[in-house]
Design an enzyme around this catalytic site. Structure first.
Site, PDB file in Angstrom:
ATOM      1  N   LYS A  30       8.369  -4.942  11.638  1.00  0.00           N
ATOM      2  CA  LYS A  30       7.565  -6.293  11.648  1.00  0.00           C
ATOM      3  C   LYS A  30       6.755  -6.740  11.005  1.00  0.00           C
ATOM      4  O   LYS A  30       6.723  -7.999  10.556  1.00  0.00           O
ATOM      5  CB  LYS A  30       7.158  -5.876  13.315  1.00  0.00           C
ATOM      6  CG  LYS A  30       6.247  -6.795  13.969  1.00  0.00           C
ATOM      7  CD  LYS A  30       6.065  -6.706  15.487  1.00  0.00           C
ATOM      8  CE  LYS A  30       5.043  -5.656  15.905  1.00  0.00           C
ATOM      9  NZ  LYS A  30       3.634  -6.172  15.811  1.00  0.00           N
ATOM     10  N   SER A  31       6.085  -5.667  10.228  1.00  0.00           N
ATOM     11  CA  SER A  31       4.816  -5.963   9.548  1.00  0.00           C
ATOM     12  C   SER A  31       5.519  -6.942   8.345  1.00  0.00           C
ATOM     13  O   SER A  31       4.729  -7.658   7.900  1.00  0.00           O
ATOM     14  CB  SER A  31       3.926  -4.977   9.057  1.00  0.00           C
ATOM     15  OG  SER A  31       3.320  -4.289  10.277  1.00  0.00           O
ATOM     16  N   GLY A 102      -0.748 -10.269  17.041  1.00  0.00           N
ATOM     17  CA  GLY A 102      -2.114 -10.089  16.530  1.00  0.00           C
ATOM     18  C   GLY A 102      -2.040 -10.347  14.994  1.00  0.00           C
ATOM     19  O   GLY A 102      -2.849 -10.653  14.446  1.00  0.00           O
ATOM     20  N   ARG A 130      -8.073 -10.057  22.481  1.00  0.00           N
ATOM     21  CA  ARG A 130      -8.139  -9.224  21.293  1.00  0.00           C
ATOM     22  C   ARG A 130      -9.307  -9.717  20.400  1.00  0.00           C
ATOM     23  O   ARG A 130      -9.454 -10.921  20.172  1.00  0.00           O
ATOM     24  CB  ARG A 130      -6.973  -8.961  20.474  1.00  0.00           C
ATOM     25  CG  ARG A 130      -5.800  -8.606  21.583  1.00  0.00           C
ATOM     26  CD  ARG A 130      -4.467  -8.519  20.896  1.00  0.00           C
ATOM     27  NE  ARG A 130      -4.614  -7.192  19.978  1.00  0.00           N
ATOM     28  CZ  ARG A 130      -3.690  -6.826  19.329  1.00  0.00           C
ATOM     29  NH1 ARG A 130      -2.304  -7.662  19.251  1.00  0.00           N
ATOM     30  NH2 ARG A 130      -3.542  -5.766  18.112  1.00  0.00           N
ATOM     31  N   SER A 175      -8.090  -1.396   9.245  1.00  0.00           N
ATOM     32  CA  SER A 175      -7.159  -2.265   9.609  1.00  0.00           C
ATOM     33  C   SER A 175      -6.486  -3.171   8.791  1.00  0.00           C
ATOM     34  O   SER A 175      -7.062  -3.872   7.892  1.00  0.00           O
ATOM     35  CB  SER A 175      -7.856  -3.199  10.657  1.00  0.00           C
ATOM     36  OG  SER A 175      -7.233  -4.403  10.993  1.00  0.00           O
ATOM     37  N   ASP A 323       0.622   2.832  15.964  1.00  0.00           N
ATOM     38  CA  ASP A 323       1.331   2.090  16.792  1.00  0.00           C
ATOM     39  C   ASP A 323       2.384   3.214  17.521  1.00  0.00           C
ATOM     40  O   ASP A 323       2.822   2.875  18.355  1.00  0.00           O
ATOM     41  CB  ASP A 323       2.141   0.959  16.327  1.00  0.00           C
ATOM     42  CG  ASP A 323       1.262   0.058  15.691  1.00  0.00           C
ATOM     43  OD1 ASP A 323       0.004  -0.292  16.310  1.00  0.00           O
ATOM     44  OD2 ASP A 323       1.827  -0.908  14.797  1.00  0.00           O
ATOM     45  N   ARG A 354      -4.602   0.687  25.239  1.00  0.00           N
ATOM     46  CA  ARG A 354      -3.480   1.872  25.017  1.00  0.00           C
ATOM     47  C   ARG A 354      -4.015   3.124  25.406  1.00  0.00           C
ATOM     48  O   ARG A 354      -3.146   4.109  25.719  1.00  0.00           O
ATOM     49  CB  ARG A 354      -2.612   1.731  23.796  1.00  0.00           C
ATOM     50  CG  ARG A 354      -1.600   0.625  23.686  1.00  0.00           C
ATOM     51  CD  ARG A 354      -0.686   0.677  22.331  1.00  0.00           C
ATOM     52  NE  ARG A 354       0.203  -0.495  22.439  1.00  0.00           N
ATOM     53  CZ  ARG A 354       0.631  -1.066  21.084  1.00  0.00           C
ATOM     54  NH1 ARG A 354       0.352  -0.258  19.976  1.00  0.00           N
ATOM     55  NH2 ARG A 354       1.381  -1.957  21.269  1.00  0.00           N
ATOM     56  N   ARG A 397       5.187  -1.596  23.334  1.00  0.00           N
ATOM     57  CA  ARG A 397       5.606  -0.224  22.925  1.00  0.00           C
ATOM     58  C   ARG A 397       5.247   0.655  23.979  1.00  0.00           C
ATOM     59  O   ARG A 397       5.794   1.712  24.138  1.00  0.00           O
ATOM     60  CB  ARG A 397       4.619  -0.017  21.721  1.00  0.00           C
ATOM     61  CG  ARG A 397       4.743  -0.734  20.579  1.00  0.00           C
ATOM     62  CD  ARG A 397       4.315  -0.023  19.602  1.00  0.00           C
ATOM     63  NE  ARG A 397       3.981  -0.890  18.271  1.00  0.00           N
ATOM     64  CZ  ARG A 397       5.118  -1.419  17.379  1.00  0.00           C
ATOM     65  NH1 ARG A 397       5.918  -0.897  17.492  1.00  0.00           N
ATOM     66  NH2 ARG A 397       4.738  -2.404  16.673  1.00  0.00           N
TER      67      ARG A 397
HETATM   68  C1  S3P Z   1      -0.321  -4.510  11.758  1.00  0.00           C
HETATM   69  C2  S3P Z   1      -1.498  -3.751  11.735  1.00  0.00           C
HETATM   70  C3  S3P Z   1      -2.023  -2.745  12.649  1.00  0.00           C
HETATM   71  C4  S3P Z   1      -0.732  -2.633  13.585  1.00  0.00           C
HETATM   72  C5  S3P Z   1      -0.125  -3.629  14.118  1.00  0.00           C
HETATM   73  C6  S3P Z   1       0.480  -4.563  12.890  1.00  0.00           C
HETATM   74  C7  S3P Z   1      -0.101  -5.126  10.344  1.00  0.00           C
HETATM   75  O1  S3P Z   1      -3.044  -3.422  13.410  1.00  0.00           O
HETATM   76  O2  S3P Z   1      -1.291  -1.804  14.856  1.00  0.00           O
HETATM   77  O3  S3P Z   1       0.851  -3.411  15.192  1.00  0.00           O
HETATM   78  O4  S3P Z   1       0.958  -5.774  10.421  1.00  0.00           O
HETATM   79  O5  S3P Z   1      -0.837  -5.559   9.630  1.00  0.00           O
HETATM   80  P1  S3P Z   1      -4.519  -3.149  12.973  1.00  0.00           P
HETATM   81  O6  S3P Z   1      -4.558  -3.967  11.380  1.00  0.00           O
HETATM   82  O7  S3P Z   1      -5.383  -3.995  14.003  1.00  0.00           O
HETATM   83  O8  S3P Z   1      -4.766  -1.616  12.783  1.00  0.00           O
END
Ligand code: S3P
Length: 439
Positions: A30-31, A102, A130, A175, A323, A354, A397
């Site tokens: 996904k990222s 997010g 958020r 993050s 995650d 969570r 999740r």
């Molecule tokens: C992500 C970073 C993480 C992760 C999210 C995806 C990303 O969040 O929990 O599912 O793709 O950069 P944080 O940056 O808030 O830790």
């Protein structure tokens, strides 16, 4: 096989599974899928992406860039993006809807802060809760003009893009969304932009920026880049998402008589905390066929039913498995002794809180688990999970973790709001189903 119940999307889950056997090609990360669209859109020339994740979150990213005038064609999980640089982004007449994502929201605020157009961004109910100050505050320090509810902490957000100056930002949280948002803004800022984190978060943005021809420097926990660099379109093959693989790694370890192989799993060291935890708890896990594609390591994983022991999880490893904590909590409920998860207060600001949703929902199935301020404690001594009515709370999740929990429950389990699973793993039930060995 998984039947829909009459009332309000109540999905009756498979329980009492005797064995899971077989192999799965894990869908795209996904990222990395999000970033492939974002960097492809701001690069010059064509970017071709294969094994793109067709989850709702990544489709939200595509739709936002289409509204910004970027030409994107999609044939199943093959995506082509006609990049025209930052200058190719057009002021949209419509609001950009980031859905449940997010990553889309936070990265796009940074990316758009330095583009001279006006944009409005909104997401779903979960996104509206958020915190966005973690990105809007440093971006404002760079000169960004962003407004939103509660002084820019919550969506809807409005961005009036303009000129930015590089900053050296010391982030209070580890993050990748914060780091990436600032780095994407930094591409359009004067001078150097740097971000220093308390612990290293996932580094897909840095790796992919390099694949697009950018220079990104790393020095310990600091990442920096120079503004004004141009990106050149490239070809990307997205590795399987280790966060999706995690559900089957845990399923294979806790369902009796199981052996599951997961192919093409991304093994970026900033994401492999789940592997370390499984090994430390005593899981029978084999890692094979390790290779590198597009600057990202991948491998095939085989997991078998395992005798597990509780451990303590905290510190540096937390961003490497943030995650996966919902499904790790389930894993721990099947281990001998106690598992303590600490230093994970970030769990409170994910798609749901969570800590609350994991503890609340697993308790309904008889797991012995208690919340703490920054994590949870799981007592593995009462291992048999029971039936119950559980809720995903709209969190993909949590939904998948509960479906895996149901596999070892001894009575009926029904799940409400199971659709949320399509945020990151639309073929999850099909894959789980395909592994079940009928008696
Ligand atoms: C992500 C970073 C993480 C992760 C999210 C995806 C990303 O969040 O929990 O599912 O793709 O950069 P944080 O940056 O808030 O830790």
């Amino acid at each position: 096989m998984f039947s829909r119940g009459g009332i309000l999307d109540l999905l009756k889950l498979r329980t009492n599974i005797a064995s899971l056997k077989g192999s799965i090609d894990i869908p795209g990360d996904k990222s990395i899928s999000h970033r492939s669209i974002m960097l492809g859109a701001i690069a010059q020339g064509k970017t071709i992406v294969d094994n793109f994740l067709l989850g709702d979150d990544c489709l939200s990213t595509i739709s936002c860039f289409e509204k910004l005038g970027v030409k994107i064609t999609q044939d199943h999980n093959h995506v082509e993006i006609e990049g025209a640089g930052f200058g190719g982004l057009r002021e949209p007449a419509e609001v950009l809807d980031t859905g449940n994502s997010g990553t889309t929201t936070r990265l796009m605020v940074g990316l758009l802060s330095g583009v001279p157009i006006h944009t409005c961004m909104i997401g779903d109910e979960s996104i509206a809760k958020r915190p966005m100050k973690r990105v809007t505050e440093p971006l404002r320090q760079m000169g960004a003009k962003i407004d939103g509810r509660e002084d820019g902490n919550f969506t809807p957000l409005a961005i009036r893009g303009g000129s930015l100056e590089g900053i050296d930002y010391i982030s209070p949280v580890a993050s990748a969304q914060v780091k990436s948002s600032i780095l994407l803004a930094g591409l359009n800022a004067t001078g150097i932009t740097s971000v220093t984190e308390p612990h290293k978060s996932r580094d897909h943005t840095e790796r992919m920026l390099r694949a697009f021809g950018c220079e990104v420097e790393e020095d310990g926990l600091t990442v920096k880049l120079k503004g004004g660099q141009k990106l050149t379109g490239t070809n990307i093959e997205v590795p399987g998402d280790i966060s999706s693989a995690a559900f089957f790694l845990v399923a294979g370890a806790i369902v009796p008589n199981s052996r599951i192989t997961l192919k093409n799993v991304g093994m970026n060291p900033t994401r492999t905390g789940i592997i370390d935890v499984l090994v430390k708890m005593g899981a029978r896990l084999e890692i094979k066929n390790e290779r590198i594609k597009n600057n990202e390591p991948i491998a095939d994983l085989t997991i078998q039913t395992s005798e597990l022991t509780g451990i303590e999880i905290g510190g540096d490893i937390i961003p490497r498995l943030i995650d996966e904590i919902p499904v790790i909590a389930l894993l721990a409920s099947q281990a001998k002794g106690k598992t303590v998860i600490k230093d994970a207060a970030e769990l409170k600001v994910k798609e749901t809180n969570r800590i609350d949703t994991v503890v609340g929902e697993l308790s309904k199935l008889g797991a012995v688990i208690e919340p703490t301020d920054d994590g949870m404690i799981i007592y593995g001594d009462k291992k048999q999970l029971t039936g119950g009515e559980v809720h995903s709370h709209g969190d993909h999740r949590i939904g998948m973790m509960l479906a895996v929990a149901a596999c070892i429950a001894n009575d009926e389990v029904s799940l409400s709001d199971s659709e949320s699973i399509s945020v990151s793993y639309p073929s999850f039930f099909e894959h789980l189903n395909g592994l079940i060995v009928e008696n």
